[in-house]
Design an enzyme around this catalytic site. Structure first.
Site: not given
Ligand code: M6R
Length: 639
Positions: A2, A27, A84, A110-111, A491, A495, A498, A514, A634
């Protein structure tokens, strides 16, 4: 998260507030509102949705006022807010500012107020009427109940009754030309003008008017009038603040001085984790079971768990699977939502489908949710965005309170998803009798302390940046680990791919021989994670296999598993060094980066931090567009 703005001075307050709120739009928010005092009456107006809806409503109210209602154009004092949602869906009623029964005290916040339920019950029993579902609304009512003619005293007494994190701004028509603001674990900045003063939760809202600020510290209260700003500490003692002159431009300020939103969000993880965990765990480490999603009667029905998600959220699900099986001894599967929906899954009413999503709008995840529901499963959503489609379609919800995530690469949402899944595993472990009470409390206390561990992991950023610069010159990289470390490795590789466009693969460390070992040539970067005491020796053997083929290993492990400097078994800090400093004597081809000590079951949230930083700094070194990587969005709302 927020946003807060406030103004006292000679200008018309409304344009200043609306301009400030527009500077905080980046934000993320779902509703907005203002309260201004025109010298006679208060005009409070709030709307769900974009700021333009609020502006249209204000224009209408001012016209409709036409001499009878408050005249917003005459107002010279006011507060504003972008919300938010955390407690209560996005709606006009839940938007801020909130008022007391008499309309004399108006508050933006906020919070999260952790003890709002008990305060609300207490106030309701004394006749206070509540109009929203928010935690915030208890604050104006508390002030009302404590007010004896002195606003500053009443706000001080009210905030002393609050537990949690908050930045609060208060306006009252009984005290014209005055704003009172308090900061507790949620940022608040005073903007210093000439004959006018400003308030904001974030610097961009102030830059149009002033660059001279007071940054409030924990527990401080500021009283703003047009000519003065007085700051006091928690005990009411005056504090002589130093003026902080902002030298950033607006776009830097939006990112809080960080180069990118992704880096800002990585650094927000301690705060995001405390917002997610603190309201759900007592100081003794017991799970507070008040949320519907934690209801023992509902959870007792399930014999197995399916964790359904995409991308990073799926990787959080992998951690959840390990912990549910380990702590609650319940069969658990993590599955990609896009696969689950098409394979006629064996799911029935004994199945708990845990659907994980930051945005709550991912098309594949929504479809998996519907598939699970159609087959009779109970559906629990772990979601960040309140009121999102997944939150609405699920039977029950556990929110991650990470705040808005703007960078495409998900970081703080992941650690909060892992935290919520750990909490769920802990809770189910107790309910199913697989986790002894004392052991559960110990783990609960460690979980509550996780933000501090993540803070220590962040303190090693400089060392990770060095590693990243070395990795950045390669086109391929590997991540290896066993058990929970393999989940984090998955993960980590996503990262890196990506945002830096380096081809990366995650492998279970024992699986390299293997096939994948054929790809290791002299200099190939291999990131090894070893946080699990029962598996670390095995991982070290795999590290040797890589080293013997000339691969360059970056080993991330706590000092207790490498024998290097760092925190000792008693949790003492490394002599002369922060976390992620060079650890044990490095063998040729192996560099050791020390991770903070933490209960191994909680290691993923700490170990992922250097992985996020590694990807970030590698992408920066390669000149990539970190916050908006090519081809990605996103929120993926198409199949
Ligand atoms: O909004 P969501 O968590 O459902 O999104 C899932 C994936 O699209 C998301 O985690 C994507 O893999 C990210 N870009 C990873 O950093």
């Amino acid at each position: 998260m927020c946003g807060i703005v406030g103004y006292v001075g000679p200008r018309p307050a409304l344009p200043v507030l609306l301009d400030g709120l527009s500077r905080l739009e980046y934000r993320g928010y779902d509703s907005a509102g203002v309260a201004v005092f025109d010298g006679d009456r208060v005009l409070a107006c709030k709307r769900q949705g974009r700021l333009s809806r609020l502006e249209a409503a204000l224009a209408h109210e001012i016209l409709a006022g036409g001499g009878t209602g408050p005249d917003g154009r005459r107002a010279r004092t006011g507060i504003g807010h972008t919300r938010w949602a955390t407690h209560g869906v996005p709606s006009d009623e839940n938007a801020h500012p909130h008022g007391d029964c008499s309309g004399r005290f108006w508050v933006v916040h906020n919070g999260i107020i952790e003890n709002y339920r008990e305060l609300k019950e207490e106030l309701a029993a004394r006749g206070h009427r509540f109009l929203s579902q928010t935690d915030t609304e208890v604050i104006p009512h508390l002030i009302e109940s404590l007010y004896e003619g002195d606003l500053v005293r009443a706000v001080g007494a009210a905030t002393r009754r609050l537990r949690g994190s908050y930045a609060v701004a208060v306006m009252s028509p009984l005290h014209p030309d005055t704003l009172v603001a308090v900061r507790q674990e949620s940022p608040l900045v005073v903007g210093l003008g000439e004959g006018e003063n400003f308030l904001a939760s974030d610097v961009p809202a102030l830059l149009e008017y002033t660059r001279n600020t007071y940054i409030l510290d924990e527990g401080e209260m500021a009283v703003l009038t047009p000519d003065r700003v007085e700051v006091a500490d928690r005990a009411g003692r005056p504090v002589a603040k130093r003026v902080f002159r902002v030298t950033w431009d607006a776009s830097m300020a939006e990112k809080g001085g960080y180069g990118h939103f992704m880096l800002k969000e990585i650094h927000e993880q301690p705060t995001a984790l405390s917002q997610t965990l603190a309201p759900r765990l007592t100081e003794e480490g017991e799970v507070r079971g008040e949320e519907e999603a934690l209801d023992p009667a509902w959870l007792a029905r399930f014999r197995r768990v399916h964790l359904l998600a995409c991308g990073t959220a799926y990787h959080a699900g992998l951690v959840g699977k390990y912990l549910l099986e380990r702590l609650a001894r319940i069969p658990a599967e993590a599955e990609l939502a896009s696969e689950f929906r098409y394979r006629e899954p064996l799911v029935d009413r004994d199945t708990l489908a845990v659907v994980i999503s930051q945005s709550g709008e991912t098309a594949d995840t929504r479809a998996a949710l519907r598939e699970a529901r159609a087959r009779g499963a109970g559906v629990l959503a772990v979601v960040n965005v309140v009121g999102s489609s997944i939150a609405r379609e699920a039977e029950r919800v556990l929110y991650t309170w990470a705040g808005p995530e703007i960078a495409v690469a998900s970081t703080k949402a992941y650690s909060c998803q892992v935290a919520v899944l750990t909490l769920l595993a802990l809770h189910l472990g107790r309910l199913r009798g697989t986790l002894p009470a004392e052991e559960a409390r110990r783990l609960g206390r460690s979980l509550r302390a996780l933000p501090a561990v993540v803070e220590r992991a962040l303190s090693g950023a400089a060392r990770v940046e060095e590693v990243a610069r070395c990795v950045a010159v390669h086109e391929d990289a590997f991540f290896i680990g066993r058990g929970l470390d393999y989940a984090v490795a998955q993960e980590a590789q996503l990262k890196l791919k990506e945002i830096s466009y380096i081809h990366a693969e995650a492998y279970p460390a024992g699986e390299l021989k293997h096939g994948t070992l054929a790809l290791i040539v002299p200099g190939t970067p291999v990131v090894a994670l070893a946080t699990q005491p029962d598996l670390s020796e095995k991982t070290m053997s795999n590290v040797e296999e890589v080293r013997a083929r000339g691969g360059h290993v970056y080993l991330f492990a706590p000092a207790s598993l490498t024998g290097g400097p760092g925190e000792g078994p008693g949790g003492r800090p490394a002599p002369g060094g922060g976390e992620a400093s060079a650890g044990a004597e490095a063998a040729a081809g192996v560099e050791v980066i020390t991770l903070p000590e933490v209960d191994p079951r909680l290691a993923p949230a700490a170990a992922v931090v250097p992985m996020q930083l590694l990807a970030y700094y590698a992408a920066v070194a390669r000149g990539c567009d970190v916050d908006k990587p090519r081809n990605l969005a996103k929120s993926v709302t198409v199949e």
